[in-house]
Scaffold this active site. Structure first.
Site, PDB file in Angstrom:
ATOM      1  N   ARG A 242       0.853  -1.177   0.000  1.00  0.00           N
ATOM      2  CA  ARG A 242       0.000   0.000   0.000  1.00  0.00           C
ATOM      3  C   ARG A 242       0.894   1.234   0.000  1.00  0.00           C
ATOM      4  NH1 ARG A 242      -3.424  -2.786  -1.412  1.00  0.00           N
ATOM      5  NH2 ARG A 242      -5.467  -3.235  -0.509  1.00  0.00           N
ATOM      6  N   GLU A 271      -3.873   7.692  -5.072  1.00  0.00           N
ATOM      7  CA  GLU A 271      -4.050   6.992  -6.351  1.00  0.00           C
ATOM      8  C   GLU A 271      -5.304   7.514  -7.026  1.00  0.00           C
ATOM      9  OE1 GLU A 271      -3.918   2.779  -5.548  1.00  0.00           O
ATOM     10  OE2 GLU A 271      -1.863   2.896  -4.802  1.00  0.00           O
ATOM     11  N   HIS A 290      -1.184   0.271  -9.646  1.00  0.00           N
ATOM     12  CA  HIS A 290      -1.897  -0.636  -8.731  1.00  0.00           C
ATOM     13  C   HIS A 290      -2.522  -1.799  -9.514  1.00  0.00           C
ATOM     14  CE1 HIS A 290      -3.583  -0.762  -4.431  1.00  0.00           C
ATOM     15  NE2 HIS A 290      -3.634  -1.964  -4.943  1.00  0.00           N
TER      16      HIS A 290
HETATM   17  C1  GLV Z   1      -4.979  -5.121  -3.902  1.00  0.00           C
HETATM   18  O1  GLV Z   1      -4.361  -4.144  -3.622  1.00  0.00           O
HETATM   19  C2  GLV Z   1      -5.634  -5.963  -2.933  1.00  0.00           C
HETATM   20  O2  GLV Z   1      -5.636  -5.637  -1.734  1.00  0.00           O
HETATM   21  O3  GLV Z   1      -6.208  -6.996  -3.338  1.00  0.00           O
END
Ligand code: GLV
Length: 325
Positions: A242, A271, A290
């Site tokens: 994260r 983001e 991401h």
């Molecule tokens: C992606 O970031 C997830 O948490 O699945």
């Protein structure tokens, strides 16, 4: 124990994701269960009151709790569950399960792809390709492509994704050390596992530091000015966890000073990454939006989890798969 969870004929499921085709995947299973699908937060707000079950990740906001009077269960589409207020779920008698496992292969493969891309200087090759430039060989060994054998990879968060990354890294003959909240849970394929609090002693050993941890109070800003100063000069940071695990100002400073050789980031504090972020402009920063968890199988993996958990709720079982609340 008989379940008071609404039966299939009375149930409405809301799928809310900007991109994934969860509705199509669910419809193909011909369960006959009513569902709706929305792609924006505004549309979700408008329909949240209809849902007994929501299947979503980034579109969750805690303000939905007040709007979703019938909501009994959230099947998260994400493995990470930092966006949900677990205490509020408990207080409202709502259950929550994560999608842990759905993206384990994808995220660990993405992490190893980023590590190899940085070592083999693939982003620069692609930039040169766009300029139709056949770069000459590099005479300075210190800035040449590198190989992975014997390098130390430090994995922060030796959970399922981290352990899978350790397994992949061992195929490249890397030395792999890792941290996890409970080191007694095991090292998996890593050579050694330590408590998260031991990070300051481990950072100076690492050529590559990869974050695969959940965002918690312990891991928020775990990469900060102090931890960056402990890293080897010329180390590389990889973040598939994260954005808030990293103090971005400190990261920019470490990149500007040359203390870090580079960073590969799948996630950022904000983001999408704002257009004016300095992170966009470094030649030695590789950014993916991401997408580490994305896979062509994602919908199937999530609907499998959802159906498993609906079955457990109907049977009145105490435990959910990937239960959080
Ligand atoms: C992606 O970031 C997830 O948490 O699945």
């Amino acid at each position: 124990m008989p379940s008071d969870f609404p039966g299939a004929e009375r149930l409405t499921i809301g799928f809310a994701h900007a991109a994934y085709r969860l509705g199509d995947c669910f419809a193909a299973r011909k369960t006959g269960i009513r569902f709706f699908e929305v792609r924006t937060f505004d549309d979700l707000k408008a329909r949240a009151g209809e849902a007994d079950v929501l299947v979503l990740s980034g579109l969750w906001r805690n303000e939905l709790i007040a709007l979703a009077g019938r909501l009994r269960f959230v099947q998260s589409v994400s493995a990470g569950v930092d966006q949900y207020d677990k205490a509020a779920f408990g207080a409202h008698g709502m259950r929550l399960a994560s999608a842990q496992g759905a993206n384990e292969r994808a995220v660990s493969e993405h992490a190893i792809a980023l590590i190899l891309a940085m070592a083999r200087m693939i982003p620069g090759a692609r930039d040169n390709q766009a300029r139709r430039l056949w770069r000459p060989m590099i005479s300075d060994p210190a800035v040449r492509e590198d190989e992975m054998g014997g390098k130390t990879l430090l994995i922060v968060g030796l959970g399922r994704i981290g352990q899978r990354l350790a397994h992949l890294a061992k195929a490249f003959d890397m030395r792999v050390i890792g941290t996890r909240r409970d080191p007694s849970a095991g090292a998996g394929a890593a050579d050694a596992v330590h408590a998260t609090a031991d990070l300051p002693q481990l950072l100076p050993e690492a050529d590559i530091v990869a974050l695969t941890c959940p965002l918690t109070t312990e891991t928020e800003n775990i990469v900060n000015a102090r931890s960056l100063a402990l890293m080897k000069k010329g180390a590389v940071l990889v973040n598939v966890a994260r954005g808030r695990c990293v103090d971005e100002d400190a990261l920019v400073a470490a990149l500007e000073s040359g203390a870090l050789a580079g960073a590969a980031l799948d996630c950022t504090r904000i983001e999408p990454l704002p257009a004016d972020s300095k992170l966009w402009s470094f030649a030695n920063v590789l950014i993916t939006p991401h997408t580490a968890g994305e896979t062509r199988r994602y919908e199937v993996n999530v609907i499998d989890l959802l159906q498993d958990n609906l079955g457990r709720l109907w049977r009145g079982e105490a435990g959910l798969r990937n239960q959080i609340v």
